[in-house]
Enzyme design. Structure first.
Site, PDB file in Angstrom:
ATOM      1  N   GLU A 179      -5.819  29.331  17.000  1.00 37.90           N
ATOM      2  CA  GLU A 179      -4.801  29.743  17.978  1.00 37.90           C
ATOM      3  C   GLU A 179      -5.434  30.333  19.233  1.00 37.90           C
ATOM      4  OE1 GLU A 179      -5.778  31.472  15.507  1.00 37.90           O
ATOM      5  OE2 GLU A 179      -5.484  33.633  15.765  1.00 37.90           O
ATOM      6  N   HIS A 223     -10.604  31.108  14.752  1.00 41.09           N
ATOM      7  CA  HIS A 223      -9.209  31.248  15.171  1.00 41.09           C
ATOM      8  C   HIS A 223      -8.744  30.052  16.005  1.00 41.09           C
ATOM      9  CE1 HIS A 223      -8.324  35.525  14.181  1.00 41.09           C
ATOM     10  NE2 HIS A 223      -9.627  35.634  14.219  1.00 41.09           N
ATOM     11  N   CYS A 262      -8.687  33.890   9.396  1.00 43.69           N
ATOM     12  CA  CYS A 262      -9.413  35.154   9.435  1.00 43.69           C
ATOM     13  C   CYS A 262      -8.903  36.117   8.359  1.00 43.69           C
ATOM     14  CB  CYS A 262      -9.336  35.750  10.842  1.00 43.69           C
ATOM     15  SG  CYS A 262     -10.573  37.019  11.149  1.00 43.69           S
TER      16      CYS A 262
END
Lengths: 80, 231
Positions: B205, B203, B86
């Site tokens: 994560e 993302h 990002c």
């Protein structure tokens, strides 16, 4: 000495913010506009001992290396 | 494998990345402050999401000049793994570690939702455990994810297999409707020619535990770990 730097998206890059502003202007009655482009404006003051040519060289470097992303943006400037 | 997670003023996904590496992947990880030039023997660097330096000037434009980015560039030149997520992707673009630039999303809105992305290149260290055509369910959250590059440079990028992820529908089809931000050819992530630097808007994560609704992001981190255990 003061430099005024104008940064805008290149003509070849679509400017969705400019388009939206243009649209709104038409909606409130400004019908004679053919295009709106949005950009950024910087005022940079230089130490008085610099010559005009020195300021010009500094401004070009600052605009190229920092103020614009050359993939999508271009710049122009004035020194006063 | 030891991961280093960079921290800039305004980063806000560094703890999520750290958590995924430590608690989910069970690998050592360490935060690295933007003023540092020492990557402390990390074998992979994560440039996390957020709003580094308040996104002033352009997203990623100020972070690029941080001392740590000089060290990251040398690390990448030596073949080290660098993952930009990002805002981290935006920083890698501004740094010139990856080609192209980000424009505001086509709809001028911040887009925060779960998307499907298709793995286009499974031969790099970040996707070795995936197969080309796999569809991952991963969230995005950004205002400037409208990736752009001039047409000639983009053809070159595609020929080089540097497009790693594209936005797709849940069936894996690349459609205009599946493109959340107007990005050229639905690009969601790209790598450098050598394949050791990856930038992606989604993302991973945030898709690393069942509680989060998807574990697809784990495969990316596991691929990174496996690529180095084979080496």
């Amino acid at each position: 000495m003061r430099a005024r730097v104008y940064v805008s998206l290149k003509k070849s890059v679509l400017d969705p913010q400019g388009k939206t502003i243009h649209h709104s202007l038409e909606n409130i009655g400004f019908q004679q506009i053919t295009e709106v482009r949005q950009g950024k404006f910087f005022e940079i003051d230089f130490a008085p001992e610099l010559t005009r040519e020195e300021v010009r060289a500094e401004v070009e470097k600052i605009a190229k290396d920092v103020l614009t992303n050359p993939v999508i943006e271009e710049f122009s400037y004035r020194i006063e | 494998m030891k991961f280093g997670v960079l921290m800039f003023p305004g980063s806000n996904c560094e703890h999520d990345a750290y958590h995924a590496i430590r608690k989910v992947l069970r690998q050592p990880a360490e935060f690295i402050w933007h003023q540092s030039t020492d990557l402390r023997d990390c074998q992979a660097i994560i440039v996390p999401g957020g709003f580094s330096y308040g996104d002033y000037l352009r997203t990623g434009a100020i972070a690029r000049f941080s001392p740590v980015m000089g060290a990251v560039r040398r690390f990448a030149d030596r073949g080290g793994l660098v993952l930009g997520i990002c805002n981290g992707f935006q920083i890698l673009l501004e740094s010139g570690l990856l080609p192209g630039a980000m424009l505001r999303n086509r709809g001028l809105k911040y887009v925060c939702r779960q998307v499907s992305i298709r793995v286009e290149n499974a031969r790099i260290p970040f996707t070795g455990l995936a197969r080309e055509g796999d569809v991952w369910n991963i969230p995005i959250g950004h205002m400037e994810g409208n990736y752009t590059l001039d047409a000639d440079a983009f053809r070159w990028l595609e020929r080089n297999r540097q497009v790693v992820f594209r936005y797709c529908n849940p069936d894996g089809e690349i459609t205009a409707e599946a493109n959340p931000n107007g990005s050229v050819a639905n690009v969601a992530g790209i790598c450098n020619p050598r394949g050791n630097v990856l930038g992606m808007m989604p993302h991973p994560e945030r898709a690393s535990e069942p509680l989060l609704g998807s574990e697809d992001g784990v495969r990316l981190f596991q691929s990174m770990i496996q690529s180095r255990s084979q080496a």
